[in-house]
Design a protein around this motif. Structure first.
Motif, PDB file in Angstrom:
ATOM      1  N   ALA A  19      -2.980   6.155 -14.528  1.00  0.00           N
ATOM      2  CA  ALA A  19      -2.220   5.367 -13.552  1.00  0.00           C
ATOM      3  C   ALA A  19      -2.321   6.022 -12.188  1.00  0.00           C
ATOM      4  N   THR A  20      -2.493   5.216 -11.149  1.00  0.00           N
ATOM      5  CA  THR A  20      -2.495   5.688  -9.769  1.00  0.00           C
ATOM      6  C   THR A  20      -1.614   4.743  -8.952  1.00  0.00           C
ATOM      7  N   PRO A  21      -1.124   5.165  -7.799  1.00  0.00           N
ATOM      8  CA  PRO A  21      -0.292   4.261  -6.990  1.00  0.00           C
ATOM      9  C   PRO A  21      -0.976   2.943  -6.649  1.00  0.00           C
ATOM     10  N   HIS A  22      -2.284   2.979  -6.342  1.00  0.00           N
ATOM     11  CA  HIS A  22      -2.945   1.752  -5.910  1.00  0.00           C
ATOM     12  C   HIS A  22      -3.120   0.757  -7.049  1.00  0.00           C
ATOM     13  N   MET A  23      -3.087   1.225  -8.301  1.00  0.00           N
ATOM     14  CA  MET A  23      -3.211   0.312  -9.427  1.00  0.00           C
ATOM     15  C   MET A  23      -2.022  -0.646  -9.498  1.00  0.00           C
ATOM     16  N   ARG A  83       0.850  -1.185   0.000  1.00  0.00           N
ATOM     17  CA  ARG A  83       0.000   0.000   0.000  1.00  0.00           C
ATOM     18  C   ARG A  83       0.887   1.236   0.000  1.00  0.00           C
ATOM     19  N   ILE A  84       0.333   2.360  -0.427  1.00  0.00           N
ATOM     20  CA  ILE A  84       1.133   3.578  -0.504  1.00  0.00           C
ATOM     21  C   ILE A  84       1.604   4.016   0.880  1.00  0.00           C
ATOM     22  N   GLY A  85       0.761   3.850   1.904  1.00  0.00           N
ATOM     23  CA  GLY A  85       1.172   4.195   3.256  1.00  0.00           C
ATOM     24  C   GLY A  85       2.331   3.329   3.733  1.00  0.00           C
ATOM     25  N   GLU A  86       2.328   2.056   3.341  1.00  0.00           N
ATOM     26  CA  GLU A  86       3.420   1.157   3.690  1.00  0.00           C
ATOM     27  C   GLU A  86       4.697   1.540   2.956  1.00  0.00           C
ATOM     28  N   THR A  87       4.551   1.930   1.697  1.00  0.00           N
ATOM     29  CA  THR A  87       5.703   2.312   0.882  1.00  0.00           C
ATOM     30  C   THR A  87       6.378   3.557   1.431  1.00  0.00           C
ATOM     31  N   LEU A  88       5.590   4.560   1.766  1.00  0.00           N
ATOM     32  CA  LEU A  88       6.147   5.823   2.246  1.00  0.00           C
ATOM     33  C   LEU A  88       6.700   5.704   3.665  1.00  0.00           C
ATOM     34  N   GLY A  89       6.312   4.656   4.386  1.00  0.00           N
ATOM     35  CA  GLY A  89       6.837   4.445   5.724  1.00  0.00           C
ATOM     36  C   GLY A  89       8.099   3.598   5.753  1.00  0.00           C
ATOM     37  N   LEU A  90       8.549   3.125   4.569  1.00  0.00           N
ATOM     38  CA  LEU A  90       9.745   2.301   4.514  1.00  0.00           C
ATOM     39  C   LEU A  90      10.978   3.091   4.964  1.00  0.00           C
ATOM     40  N   ARG A  91      11.840   2.435   5.704  1.00  0.00           N
ATOM     41  CA  ARG A  91      13.142   2.999   6.082  1.00  0.00           C
ATOM     42  C   ARG A  91      14.229   2.182   5.383  1.00  0.00           C
ATOM     43  N   THR A  92      15.406   2.755   5.272  1.00  0.00           N
ATOM     44  CA  THR A  92      16.503   2.027   4.639  1.00  0.00           C
ATOM     45  C   THR A  92      16.832   0.750   5.407  1.00  0.00           C
ATOM     46  N   GLU A  93      16.595   0.745   6.696  1.00  0.00           N
ATOM     47  CA  GLU A  93      16.872  -0.433   7.517  1.00  0.00           C
ATOM     48  C   GLU A  93      15.911  -1.579   7.238  1.00  0.00           C
ATOM     49  N   ASP A  94      14.815  -1.300   6.521  1.00  0.00           N
ATOM     50  CA  ASP A  94      13.822  -2.335   6.220  1.00  0.00           C
ATOM     51  C   ASP A  94      14.207  -3.187   5.019  1.00  0.00           C
ATOM     52  N   VAL A  95      15.235  -2.788   4.279  1.00  0.00           N
ATOM     53  CA  VAL A  95      15.628  -3.505   3.070  1.00  0.00           C
ATOM     54  C   VAL A  95      16.834  -4.388   3.370  1.00  0.00           C
ATOM     55  N   HIS A  96      16.660  -5.693   3.190  1.00  0.00           N
ATOM     56  CA  HIS A  96      17.718  -6.684   3.432  1.00  0.00           C
ATOM     57  C   HIS A  96      17.979  -7.418   2.123  1.00  0.00           C
TER      58      HIS A  96
END
Length: 373
Positions: free
Chosen positions: A312-316, A198-211
């Protein structure tokens, strides 16, 4: 006087949206309490925004019609439902059944809140629901025990016409990526398209979340292979909020890793060591270096779509990812886990069979019958 939704920053720094009148910008007191209740329940910022917009529309309709919303009855709300169905929206287009249903839900929740908090007589909220006798699942024999449940009365129900979700093709996504102006934008499209967050999940990502290591045990993570984590945080600077309270991880492919490295190099060249911990940050404007907002991403995605000649929209992108997983033969429970759905019913909208797959199923059965003849 008309009611409208405005952004607000309160004295303690709390950022939210409120309903105010368009003359003196006076707050609607009961709507203010409703916002506090939604925030306390950790409703997402988009839900708060959507509910307030629907509520402001109802309050304006009630004022024009001379209806006191504090004593509204079923007949009044039936008239309002017809108004939503027959009158065009501000864009000039008719409202979808989903929009009408959501508007009625927002009003009903507001009235229930007002009743529970003593702003209106509880009788008003009770008019909107009725007791229904429900048989135990799978047991409909006479004399068997059942139970009552509260349900919205038929007059305020909206029958939704189920349609397959609107998706983007692989070619359309590739076209948008080719027009993206930066590695950040290409990586953003990669995350939305490949992971379906979801867009809220995407925008809340931190660099520490990527492994991205084959083994992330050194990072305190037992998940094998390259992946990213989706975590719910309530203190995001940009107001982003993951809808699901349950953390999850999303496996990623090699192309994701390549795009991530390009983006990280681009970020370092712009900001050096003074980088935000947020994954997606602004490159321009007064908020440069700060986390991107929903408005930033929405404008970016819609602009790229228009430049390619389609909507196009983010949710698509989320719809596209889920549809691709289903069509690739993934089990429904796997798709549910990837999307972070609490209920299988939420995932069911992606199970619509395409015309091609239905034709293939019929052809396959007839071919098998022909071999047995």
């Amino acid at each position: 006087m008309a009611w409208k939704v405005e952004r607000a920053v309160l004295q303690d720094g709390w950022k939210t949206r409120l309903i105010v009148d368009d003359r003196g910008f006076d707050l609607h007191p009961e709507a203010m309490g409703f916002v506090v209740a939604m925030e306390a329940a950790e409703r997402s910022p988009n839900t708060v925004k959507t509910y307030l917009a629907a509520l402001a529309g109802f309050l304006n309709w009630a004022d024009v019609q001379g209806v006191d919303w504090r004593t509204v009855n079923v007949l009044d709300l039936t008239r309002y439902k017809r108004h939503l169905q027959e009158e065009p929206s501000r864009t000039g287009r008719p409202r979808s059944t989903a929009t009408v249903g959501l508007s009625l839900t927002a009003v009903a929740e507001f009235l229930r809140y007002c009743a529970s908090d003593g702003h209106i007589d509880p009788v008003v909220a009770n008019r909107l629901v009725e007791n229904r006798w429900v048989h135990p699942k799978g047991r409909r024999g006479a004399g068997e025990s059942g139970q009552f449940r509260r349900a919205r009365i038929n007059a305020l129900r909206v029958n939704l016409i189920e349609q397959p979700p609107e998706v983007l093709s692989e070619e359309q996504v590739a076209a948008m990526r080719s027009r993206a102006a930066s590695a950040r934008d290409r990586f953003l499209l990669r995350v939305l398209h490949d992971g379906g967050p979801r867009i809220g999940e995407t925008l809340g990502l931190r660099t520490e979340d990527v492994h991205l290591l084959p083994n992330s045990r050194s990072l305190g993570c037992a998940v094998a292979g390259a992946h990213l984590h989706v975590n719910r945080r309530t203190d995001n600077q940009n107001g982003a909020l993951a809808k699901s309270r349950r953390p999850r991880h999303l496996p990623v492919a090699d192309v994701f890793v390549a795009d991530y490295r390009d983006y990280q190099h681009e970020r370092f060249m712009r900001f050096g060591d003074r980088q935000s911990g947020y994954m997606f940050v602004n490159y321009e404007g007064s908020a440069v270096g700060q986390p991107m907002t929903y408005s930033n991403v929405y404008k970016l995605v819609t602009r790229l779509g228009r430049s390619c000649g389609f909507r196009a929209t983010p949710h698509m992108f989320r719809h596209s990812a889920a549809t691709a997983w289903v069509e690739a033969g993934s089990d429904v429970d796997v798709v549910q886990a990837l999307l972070g759905h609490a209920s299988p019913a939420s995932t069911a909208i992606y199970l619509h069979a395409s015309d091609e797959r239905m034709r293939e199923a019929v052809t396959r059965v007839h071919a098998a019958r022909g071999r047995r003849a």
